[in-house]
Design a protein around this motif. Structure first.
Motif, short mmCIF file in Angstrom:
data_model
loop_
_atom_site.label_atom_id
_atom_site.label_comp_id
_atom_site.label_asym_id
_atom_site.label_seq_id
_atom_site.Cartn_x
_atom_site.Cartn_y
_atom_site.Cartn_z
N ASN A 87 -2.20 -16.58 45.77
CA ASN A 87 -2.48 -18.00 45.55
C ASN A 87 -3.58 -18.55 46.46
N HIS A 88 -4.29 -17.66 47.11
CA HIS A 88 -5.45 -18.03 47.94
C HIS A 88 -5.07 -19.04 49.02
N VAL A 89 -3.92 -18.81 49.64
CA VAL A 89 -3.49 -19.64 50.77
C VAL A 89 -3.92 -18.95 52.05
N PRO A 90 -4.73 -19.59 52.88
CA PRO A 90 -5.17 -18.94 54.12
C PRO A 90 -4.04 -18.88 55.14
N ILE A 91 -3.65 -17.67 55.50
CA ILE A 91 -2.71 -17.47 56.61
C ILE A 91 -3.40 -16.59 57.64
N MET A 92 -2.84 -16.54 58.81
CA MET A 92 -3.48 -15.83 59.91
C MET A 92 -3.55 -14.33 59.64
N GLN A 93 -4.68 -13.71 59.97
CA GLN A 93 -4.83 -12.27 59.82
C GLN A 93 -3.82 -11.55 60.70
N LEU A 94 -3.35 -10.40 60.23
CA LEU A 94 -2.27 -9.70 60.93
C LEU A 94 -2.64 -9.32 62.36
N SER A 95 -3.86 -8.85 62.57
CA SER A 95 -4.25 -8.45 63.93
C SER A 95 -4.30 -9.64 64.86
N SER B 157 4.39 -14.29 74.09
CA SER B 157 5.48 -13.60 74.77
C SER B 157 5.27 -13.59 76.28
N LEU B 158 4.02 -13.51 76.68
CA LEU B 158 3.70 -13.56 78.12
C LEU B 158 3.87 -14.98 78.66
N GLN B 159 3.44 -15.97 77.86
CA GLN B 159 3.53 -17.36 78.31
C GLN B 159 4.97 -17.87 78.32
N LYS B 160 5.74 -17.48 77.29
CA LYS B 160 7.13 -17.93 77.11
C LYS B 160 7.25 -19.47 77.04
N PRO B 161 6.55 -20.10 76.10
CA PRO B 161 6.67 -21.56 75.96
C PRO B 161 8.03 -21.94 75.37
N SER B 162 8.55 -23.05 75.83
CA SER B 162 9.81 -23.54 75.25
C SER B 162 9.54 -24.44 74.05
N SER B 163 8.30 -24.92 73.91
CA SER B 163 7.94 -25.80 72.80
C SER B 163 6.50 -25.53 72.38
N ILE B 164 6.28 -25.54 71.06
CA ILE B 164 4.95 -25.29 70.49
C ILE B 164 4.66 -26.35 69.44
N LEU B 165 3.44 -26.87 69.46
CA LEU B 165 2.94 -27.73 68.40
C LEU B 165 1.90 -26.94 67.61
N GLU B 166 2.10 -26.84 66.30
CA GLU B 166 1.15 -26.15 65.44
C GLU B 166 0.48 -27.16 64.52
N LEU B 167 -0.84 -27.10 64.44
CA LEU B 167 -1.60 -27.94 63.52
C LEU B 167 -2.10 -27.06 62.39
N GLY B 168 -1.54 -27.25 61.20
CA GLY B 168 -1.89 -26.43 60.06
C GLY B 168 -0.77 -25.48 59.69
N THR B 169 0.25 -26.01 59.02
CA THR B 169 1.42 -25.21 58.67
C THR B 169 1.14 -24.24 57.54
N ALA B 170 0.37 -24.69 56.54
CA ALA B 170 0.22 -23.96 55.27
C ALA B 170 1.61 -23.73 54.70
N ILE B 171 2.00 -22.47 54.47
CA ILE B 171 3.33 -22.20 53.89
C ILE B 171 4.37 -21.83 54.96
N GLY B 172 4.02 -22.01 56.23
CA GLY B 172 4.98 -21.79 57.30
C GLY B 172 4.97 -20.41 57.91
N MET C 35 5.82 -13.69 51.76
CA MET C 35 4.89 -14.78 52.03
C MET C 35 3.44 -14.28 52.06
N GLU C 36 3.24 -13.12 52.63
CA GLU C 36 1.89 -12.55 52.65
C GLU C 36 1.37 -12.30 51.24
N GLN C 37 2.25 -11.83 50.37
CA GLN C 37 1.86 -11.57 48.98
C GLN C 37 1.58 -12.88 48.25
N TYR C 38 2.42 -13.89 48.49
CA TYR C 38 2.21 -15.20 47.88
C TYR C 38 0.86 -15.78 48.32
N ALA C 39 0.58 -15.67 49.62
CA ALA C 39 -0.68 -16.20 50.15
C ALA C 39 -1.88 -15.49 49.51
#
Length: 211
Positions: A29-37, A47-62, A22-26
């Motif tokens: 194909n100039h798909v913005p995904i989050m920087q690794l750091s 991991s510290l918060q341990k949420p049971s549910s997350i809402l993400e705005l901006g999926t891109a390629i997942g 996916m990183e290579q595809y992005a």
């Protein structure tokens, strides 16, 4: 303190082959995904918060939703993407990773969909990584869906360095976006209902804890 990109890469843990794909595809194909750091920092905070549910705005390629689901094995994620092609591609990647039982992709404009589209859910965490000039609108629209003591994470605060430039040095076509981001940052840091901190990782991240 300036840290070289090569040094940072040495600190990144190995990733599953589908993520590398996916990183290579992005990249190709100039798909913005989050920087690794930034991604690693977000995963550590989650991991510290341990949420049971997350809402993400901006999926891109997942990519980000899959990283979060792989890290948090008991967490369910709803992710919103307005680009139909990207949303379908995200669904394919998510299914290949056997994460489709925990990640729901909603196709639509995050500023236009309603609570019914999200199954009237509430969330422990909200991750905003969508249209950069609309963060204040996203925050105001979705903050009511956040559970008590929930956390809202906002990526791309630095806008690839544009946020730090004098306005006359910002390309004219991007000035409205940068102004909106400046106004959002100032507004959020003074928000009476959230404790907010800026983390200079990746492209800059705001972490806002609901009081």
């Amino acid at each position: 303190m300036n840290i070289s990109e090569d040094f940072m890469k040495n600190l990144i843990k190995p990733r599953e082959s589908i993520l590398i794909e996916m990183e290579q595809y992005a990249l190709e194909n100039h798909v913005p995904i989050m920087q690794l750091s930034g991604m690693e920092a977000l995963l550590q905070l989650l991991s510290l918060q341990k949420p049971s549910s997350i809402l993400e705005l901006g999926t891109a390629i997942g990519y980000s939703s899959m990283r979060m689901a792989m890290k948090l094995e008991a967490t369910e994620i709803v992710t919103v993407e307005r680009d139909e092609h990207k949303a379908e591609l995200a669904k394919e990647y998510i299914k290949r990773a056997n994460l489709d039982n925990r990640i729901q992709v909603v196709t639509g404009d995050a500023l236009e969909i309603n609570d019914e589209d999200l199954n009237n859910q509430r969330f422990d965490a909200i991750f905003i990584d969508a249209a950069k000039g609309q963060y204040k609108k996203f925050f105001e629209k979705y903050a009511p869906l956040l559970n008590d003591r929930g956390v809202i994470y906002c990526d791309n605060i630095l806008l690839n360095g544009l946020s730090e430039l004098p306005m006359e040095d910002v390309p004219r076509r991007k000035r409205t976006m940068v102004r909106n981001q400046h106004q959002f940052l100032e507004w959020l840091l003074q928000h009476p209902d959230y404790d907010t901190a800026f983390f200079p990782v990746g492209d800059g991240m705001l972490v806002s804890i609901k009081r």
